[in-house]
Design a protein around this motif. Structure first.
Motif, short mmCIF file in Angstrom:
data_model
loop_
_atom_site.label_atom_id
_atom_site.label_comp_id
_atom_site.label_asym_id
_atom_site.label_seq_id
_atom_site.Cartn_x
_atom_site.Cartn_y
_atom_site.Cartn_z
N THR A 141 0.84 -1.19 0.00
CA THR A 141 0.00 0.00 0.00
C THR A 141 0.88 1.25 0.00
O THR A 141 2.11 1.15 -0.04
CB THR A 141 -0.95 0.00 1.20
OG1 THR A 141 -0.18 -0.18 2.40
CG2 THR A 141 -1.97 -1.12 1.08
N ARG A 142 0.29 2.41 0.12
CA ARG A 142 0.99 3.65 -0.21
C ARG A 142 2.16 4.00 0.73
O ARG A 142 3.21 4.43 0.28
CB ARG A 142 0.01 4.82 -0.24
CG ARG A 142 -1.02 4.69 -1.33
CD ARG A 142 -1.90 5.93 -1.42
NE ARG A 142 -1.18 7.05 -1.97
CZ ARG A 142 -1.60 7.78 -3.01
NH1 ARG A 142 -2.72 7.48 -3.61
NH2 ARG A 142 -0.89 8.80 -3.44
N PHE A 176 -2.29 -1.57 -5.73
CA PHE A 176 -2.10 -0.56 -4.70
C PHE A 176 -1.13 0.48 -5.22
O PHE A 176 -0.01 0.15 -5.61
CB PHE A 176 -1.52 -1.15 -3.40
CG PHE A 176 -2.45 -2.05 -2.65
CD1 PHE A 176 -3.60 -1.57 -2.06
CD2 PHE A 176 -2.14 -3.40 -2.50
CE1 PHE A 176 -4.44 -2.41 -1.35
CE2 PHE A 176 -2.98 -4.24 -1.79
CZ PHE A 176 -4.14 -3.74 -1.21
N ASN A 178 1.70 3.06 -5.17
CA ASN A 178 2.84 3.17 -4.26
C ASN A 178 3.94 4.01 -4.90
O ASN A 178 4.57 3.61 -5.88
CB ASN A 178 3.37 1.78 -3.91
CG ASN A 178 4.44 1.83 -2.84
OD1 ASN A 178 5.55 2.29 -3.09
ND2 ASN A 178 4.12 1.35 -1.65
N ARG A 502 -6.21 2.08 8.18
CA ARG A 502 -5.23 1.11 8.68
C ARG A 502 -5.02 1.32 10.17
O ARG A 502 -5.39 2.35 10.74
CB ARG A 502 -3.90 1.25 7.94
CG ARG A 502 -3.99 0.96 6.46
CD ARG A 502 -2.62 0.99 5.81
NE ARG A 502 -1.76 -0.06 6.36
CZ ARG A 502 -0.46 -0.17 6.05
NH1 ARG A 502 0.09 0.66 5.22
NH2 ARG A 502 0.25 -1.15 6.58
#
Length: 602
Positions: A141-142, A176, A178, A502
């Motif tokens: 994810t990022r 995702f 990134n 998250r």
């Protein structure tokens, strides 16, 4: 393979079809200025610029609003804007050129070309290819706050954080976005070429495409005589100037600054299949791959508009079906700036919109409005829809803020005096947060960012950014800081809510390493009685070593206040009783199951 060839061939349509587009295309844009002026007003933007390319001709290029609101300096087609992530197509294209020249293959393992790169586990190391980096399909994810808050010009130190980033899905299982993976591509380019990413961008693209206004250098950008200032819209309609953000080490992910006139030349390359003024800039085979689906971003089902659907990612480009037309585009957002660069390969149409408004709807509104006119489609009120969405979002945010106030637990205080929160806290995937206290106010410092921490309740604080003039932002933040204590009652860590979807990220307390003199350390050496057990403390070089019979020697590291951490035994430390310049009379073992005191033997 067949579908890719068909796509590539579709880029090269007949001269007759091109001739048809010239004057007719300009006619289609007749009266567009009034619509764009309305967009500027309704979206409360400082300014924006737009350029439209048809074939190899720029048929429209204009600026709207102000690049400097206070001094009423207008936007021109040559005004410089930060294009943010629209940079990614440039970076990916450098990899395409390296493949053409036989320097690499996009389906090779990424770590083969960058030995300093390490992923979270061996499975990722062995599977992730360069193409996976380009198509955002690594499973990571990022982690954007890792580089936004903990910025540095050292690209390798940023890449070193990747090792600690746990994947949210398997390789190629889920898309995702990134930014780190585009930094990695930039470093691969640097490693193979022996030149910086910046030099490659200039030599391969800016120079041959006559993009004379474009730059990757931050200082050159902000000192330009025709540069846009960055703005954000607050309280729904107030245009507020903010500081420029130096993307620094993450440059390959988004540090290009350009004008719409320059970006029009970049679009000419893509709508011609890789050429500019009959000179090859990119291989047509790479153009076809980059503008073809490499990964499904989302389901992309039609929603409000039945003729806008699918959402795929190519190589540095996003793909969708726009009202019966194949659209390739990539947006960009960086503090105070937004961008959209789009082209329709079948129709050889390109549109670029750059604005000095933060996270702006303007680029998408303008791009879609122009496309509707160019394709003689029934116009959609994209501007009106955006206004309605903004109003709904504003109401929702106000309700969320209202609910948040209700959830506050009133009449609580921090569990410690503010000075006890002072120290450094570290997470290897992000960096170090330093907490300082000044005049009974607590601040958090992460790289060049300084945040004022406002107490909410108990040990929870709300951060507020501080600009270069020392003024703190007053808007509420969801990025809450929550301090935690250990069994001794001392602050041992803090969690920060970096991403709303998250779990909060844990930053562990990082003791300040103090170097004690040999004489100071000598006051701790000797034998101590712990019941029937004799504990020996000695020096090995400049390291204090603790030996308990039946156990290995434990090397220590000084923490603070005569306390030493046992290096290979997490949660265990030893604290010596202070006695000025004399030998310490006792020590205490501090461990999870209690504190045990040992007395010095005479």
């Amino acid at each position: 393979m067949k579908s890719t060839l068909i796509f590539i061939l579709s880029l090269f349509i007949s001269v007759a079809a091109l001739a048809q587009g010239g004057n007719d295309a300009k006619t289609n844009l007749s009266g567009i200025d009034s619509l764009l002026q309305r967009v500027l007003k309704d979206q409360h933007a400082a300014g924006f610029a737009v350029a439209v390319v048809k074939g190899d001709e720029v048929i429209y290029s204009k600026g709207f609003g102000y690049r400097d609101v206070e001094n009423k300096k207008p936007v021109t087609p040559n005004t410089l804007f930060a294009i943010g992530s629209s940079t990614k197509a440039f970076t990916a294209s450098l990899l395409g050129l390296l493949e053409k020249n036989g320097k690499l293959k996009l389906d090779d393992r990424a770590i083969n070309y960058l030995p300093s790169l390490h992923f979270y586990n061996d499975e990722m190391n062995n599977q992730i290819t360069i193409r996976d980096l380009m198509a955002h399909r690594t499973g990571l994810t990022r982690y954007d706050y890792s580089w936004v808050l903990f910025n540095t010009s050292n690209r390798d130190s940023i890449i070193a954080r990747v090792k600690y980033m746990a994947p949210a899905a398997g390789v190629r299982q889920k898309w995702f976005y990134n930014n780190f993976m585009y930094l990695v591509q930039g470093r691969i380019v640097e490693k193979i070429s022996g030149k910086t990413w910046e030099q490659n961008i200039k030599e391969k693209f800016f120079d041959p495409l006559e993009m004379t206004r474009s730059t990757t250098d931050f200082k050159t950008f902000i000192s330009d005589s025709d540069v846009a200032l960055p703005y954000v819209t607050i309280k729904d309609s107030v245009i507020h100037k903010i500081d420029y953000y130096n993307i620094n080490g993450m440059g390959p992910a988004g540090s290009i600054n350009s004008s719409v006139n320059d970006m029009a030349n970049w679009l000419k390359v893509w709508i011609s299949g890789g050429y500019y003024k009959k000179k090859e800039i990119l291989p047509s085979s790479y153009v076809g791959e980059a503008a073809s689906a490499q990964m499904v971003m989302a389901g992309g089902l039609p929603n409000q508009h039945k003729d806008v659907f699918f959402a795929n990612y190519g190589l540095g480009w996003m793909l969708e079906s726009y009202r019966g037309h194949y659209r390739v585009e990539h947006g960009g957002n960086i503090n105070g700036f937004s961008a959209n660069v789009a082209f329709f390969p079948t129709e050889r149409l390109g549109i670029v919109v750059l604005t000095n408004q933060n996270v702006s709807a303007v680029p998408t509104i303008v791009t879609s409005s122009i496309a509707d006119r160019m394709f003689n489609l029934k116009p959609v009120d994209w501007n009106g829809e955006a206004v309605a969405r903004a109003k709904a979002a504003s109401l929702n945010e106000k309700q969320v803020a209202k609910n948040a106030k209700k959830e506050l637990i009133l009449n609580t205080a921090p569990s410690h005096p503010l000075k006890n929160y002072v120290g450094s806290f570290e997470n290897p995937a992000y960096g170090v947060i330093k907490i300082i206290e000044d005049k009974n106010v607590v601040y958090a410092i992460a790289s060049d960012n300084k945040l004022l921490l406002k107490h909410l309740h108990y040990d929870v604080f709300e951060p507020h950014s501080i600009d270069k003039d020392g003024v703190a932002d007053t808007s509420s933040s969801k990025m809450l800081f929550n301090f935690a204590s250990n069994n001794e009652g001392k602050i041992s860590g803090l969690t920060v809510q970096l991403d709303a979807d998250r779990e909060p990220v844990l930053f562990n307390f990082k003791p300040e390493v103090k170097i004690l003199s040999e004489k100071e350390l000598g006051n701790f050496t000797g034998e101590y009685s712990l019941g029937q057990v004799v504990v020996k403390v000695s020096l090995k070089g400049s390291t204090l070593v603790v030996f308990v019979p039946g156990q290995p020697e434990y090397e220590t590291e000084y923490a603070n206040d005569n306390t030493f951490v046992l290096k290979n035994l997490k949660g265990y430390s030893v604290k010596f009783e202070a006695a000025g310049d004399k030998k310490s009379p006792s020590l205490s073992f501090i461990q999870p199951n209690g504190v045990f005191k040992a007395i010095r033997k005479n």
